[in-house]
Design a protein around this motif. Sequence first.
Motif, PDB file in Angstrom:
ATOM      1  N   HIS A   1       0.822  -1.208   0.000  1.00  0.00           N
ATOM      2  CA  HIS A   1       0.000   0.000   0.000  1.00  0.00           C
ATOM      3  C   HIS A   1       0.858   1.261   0.000  1.00  0.00           C
ATOM      4  CE1 HIS A   1      -3.528  -2.437   0.593  1.00  0.00           C
ATOM      5  NE2 HIS A   1      -3.029  -2.971   1.699  1.00  0.00           N
ATOM      6  N   GLU A   2       2.028   1.189   0.669  1.00  0.00           N
ATOM      7  CA  GLU A   2       2.875   2.379   0.751  1.00  0.00           C
ATOM      8  C   GLU A   2       3.428   2.791  -0.608  1.00  0.00           C
ATOM      9  OE1 GLU A   2       5.333  -1.228   2.128  1.00  0.00           O
ATOM     10  OE2 GLU A   2       3.277  -0.478   2.216  1.00  0.00           O
ATOM     11  N   PHE A   3       3.404   1.869  -1.574  1.00  0.00           N
ATOM     12  CA  PHE A   3       3.845   2.188  -2.931  1.00  0.00           C
ATOM     13  C   PHE A   3       2.665   2.490  -3.859  1.00  0.00           C
ATOM     14  CE2 PHE A   3       7.297  -0.363  -1.174  1.00  0.00           C
ATOM     15  CZ  PHE A   3       8.406   0.396  -1.518  1.00  0.00           C
ATOM     16  N   GLY A   4       1.469   2.493  -3.303  1.00  0.00           N
ATOM     17  CA  GLY A   4       0.295   2.761  -4.114  1.00  0.00           C
ATOM     18  C   GLY A   4      -0.119   1.597  -4.988  1.00  0.00           C
ATOM     19  N   LEU A   5       0.299   0.387  -4.619  1.00  0.00           N
ATOM     20  CA  LEU A   5      -0.022  -0.811  -5.394  1.00  0.00           C
ATOM     21  C   LEU A   5      -0.926  -1.707  -4.557  1.00  0.00           C
ATOM     22  CD1 LEU A   5       3.551  -1.535  -6.824  1.00  0.00           C
ATOM     23  CD2 LEU A   5       1.655  -0.399  -7.984  1.00  0.00           C
ATOM     24  N   GLN A   6      -2.163  -1.864  -4.988  1.00  0.00           N
ATOM     25  CA  GLN A   6      -3.145  -2.593  -4.196  1.00  0.00           C
ATOM     26  C   GLN A   6      -3.177  -4.084  -4.514  1.00  0.00           C
ATOM     27  OE1 GLN A   6      -4.547  -0.832  -1.827  1.00  0.00           O
ATOM     28  NE2 GLN A   6      -3.582   1.029  -2.604  1.00  0.00           N
TER      29      GLN A   6
ATOM     30  N   THR B   1      -2.458 -20.603  -6.869  1.00  0.00           N
ATOM     31  CA  THR B   1      -2.302 -19.174  -7.110  1.00  0.00           C
ATOM     32  C   THR B   1      -2.536 -18.424  -5.814  1.00  0.00           C
ATOM     33  OG1 THR B   1      -3.113 -19.477  -9.346  1.00  0.00           O
ATOM     34  CG2 THR B   1      -3.100 -17.226  -8.482  1.00  0.00           C
ATOM     35  N   ILE B   2      -1.747 -17.396  -5.566  1.00  0.00           N
ATOM     36  CA  ILE B   2      -1.864 -16.641  -4.330  1.00  0.00           C
ATOM     37  C   ILE B   2      -3.247 -16.022  -4.229  1.00  0.00           C
ATOM     38  CG2 ILE B   2      -0.919 -14.534  -5.350  1.00  0.00           C
ATOM     39  CD1 ILE B   2       0.355 -13.947  -2.657  1.00  0.00           C
ATOM     40  N   ALA B   3      -3.791 -16.058  -3.033  1.00  0.00           N
ATOM     41  CA  ALA B   3      -5.153 -15.567  -2.829  1.00  0.00           C
ATOM     42  C   ALA B   3      -5.226 -14.076  -3.090  1.00  0.00           C
ATOM     43  CB  ALA B   3      -5.602 -15.866  -1.397  1.00  0.00           C
ATOM     44  N   PRO B   4      -6.294 -13.609  -3.746  1.00  0.00           N
ATOM     45  CA  PRO B   4      -6.426 -12.173  -4.004  1.00  0.00           C
ATOM     46  C   PRO B   4      -6.614 -11.406  -2.711  1.00  0.00           C
ATOM     47  CG  PRO B   4      -8.450 -13.318  -4.559  1.00  0.00           C
ATOM     48  CD  PRO B   4      -7.432 -14.378  -4.258  1.00  0.00           C
ATOM     49  N   GLU B   5      -6.202 -10.158  -2.750  1.00  0.00           N
ATOM     50  CA  GLU B   5      -6.306  -9.308  -1.568  1.00  0.00           C
ATOM     51  C   GLU B   5      -7.767  -9.005  -1.276  1.00  0.00           C
ATOM     52  OE1 GLU B   5      -4.590  -4.994  -0.040  1.00  0.00           O
ATOM     53  OE2 GLU B   5      -4.447  -5.630  -2.130  1.00  0.00           O
ATOM     54  N   ARG B   6      -8.099  -8.997  -0.012  1.00  0.00           N
ATOM     55  CA  ARG B   6      -9.467  -8.710   0.404  1.00  0.00           C
ATOM     56  C   ARG B   6      -9.579  -7.286   0.935  1.00  0.00           C
ATOM     57  NH1 ARG B   6     -11.107 -14.170   3.830  1.00  0.00           N
ATOM     58  NH2 ARG B   6     -10.850 -15.658   2.103  1.00  0.00           N
ATOM     59  N   GLY B   7     -10.682  -6.684   0.492  1.00  0.00           N
ATOM     60  CA  GLY B   7     -11.069  -5.379   0.997  1.00  0.00           C
ATOM     61  C   GLY B   7      -9.971  -4.498   1.354  1.00  0.00           C
TER      62      GLY B   7
END
Length: 220
Positions: free
Chosen positions: A152-157, A214-220
Amino acid sequence: MKFQKVAKRLFHFFLQGVLVLAPISITIWMAFSVFNWIDGILPNLVHNLFPSLIGVDQYGTPKRIPGLGFIVFIAIALFVGYISPSFIVSRFMDFADKVLEKTPGIKLIYTTLKDFFEAFAGNKRKFDKAVLVSIDAPDIWRIGFITQEELHEFGLQEYVAVYVPQSYAFAGHLYFVKRDRVRIVTDISSADAMKFAISGGVAEVDEPEHEHATIAPERG
């Protein structure tokens, strides 16, 4: 023609011998260099503190004791490992850690080395999640290790940080990769994955027992 075949086979045997001997030789050389360095400084130190324990040669130089460096290194490592969990030692180490991290000039070197060693060992290991990562093309995969799952600190969600080691080198590259281009390796250990990557695919690993996930997608 026969000579070329013989030469080719000899060259093949030579390469196999190098692949077998190189890791062993380099490891022994590095260990010997460390122990030899300790052997070189210990006699002077011990002689200055306890002159009667170590004699001197005809030139007045303290005599070296072969193997003393190895014994001292092992003893110190065992002693530090034994007392490190204690309350007093842990408080002292925390204090020294804070001082070094706030000292200008030393901070960069200390924190870099600290993070590097913690990445490989200890309770804060970072290279403990082996993955396959697709960077150059959809059907080309590299072995890597997730070091940060939140960027998040790099603006990448939807990205994770993946470290990809280089073969036959003490180096690697860090990539920010989308989660759907990363597959967690579940059929071999992280140590085997690192060994396989650094050896250029020469090292053997256990037979796979699970499928890649596959790595789980980020939640909320």
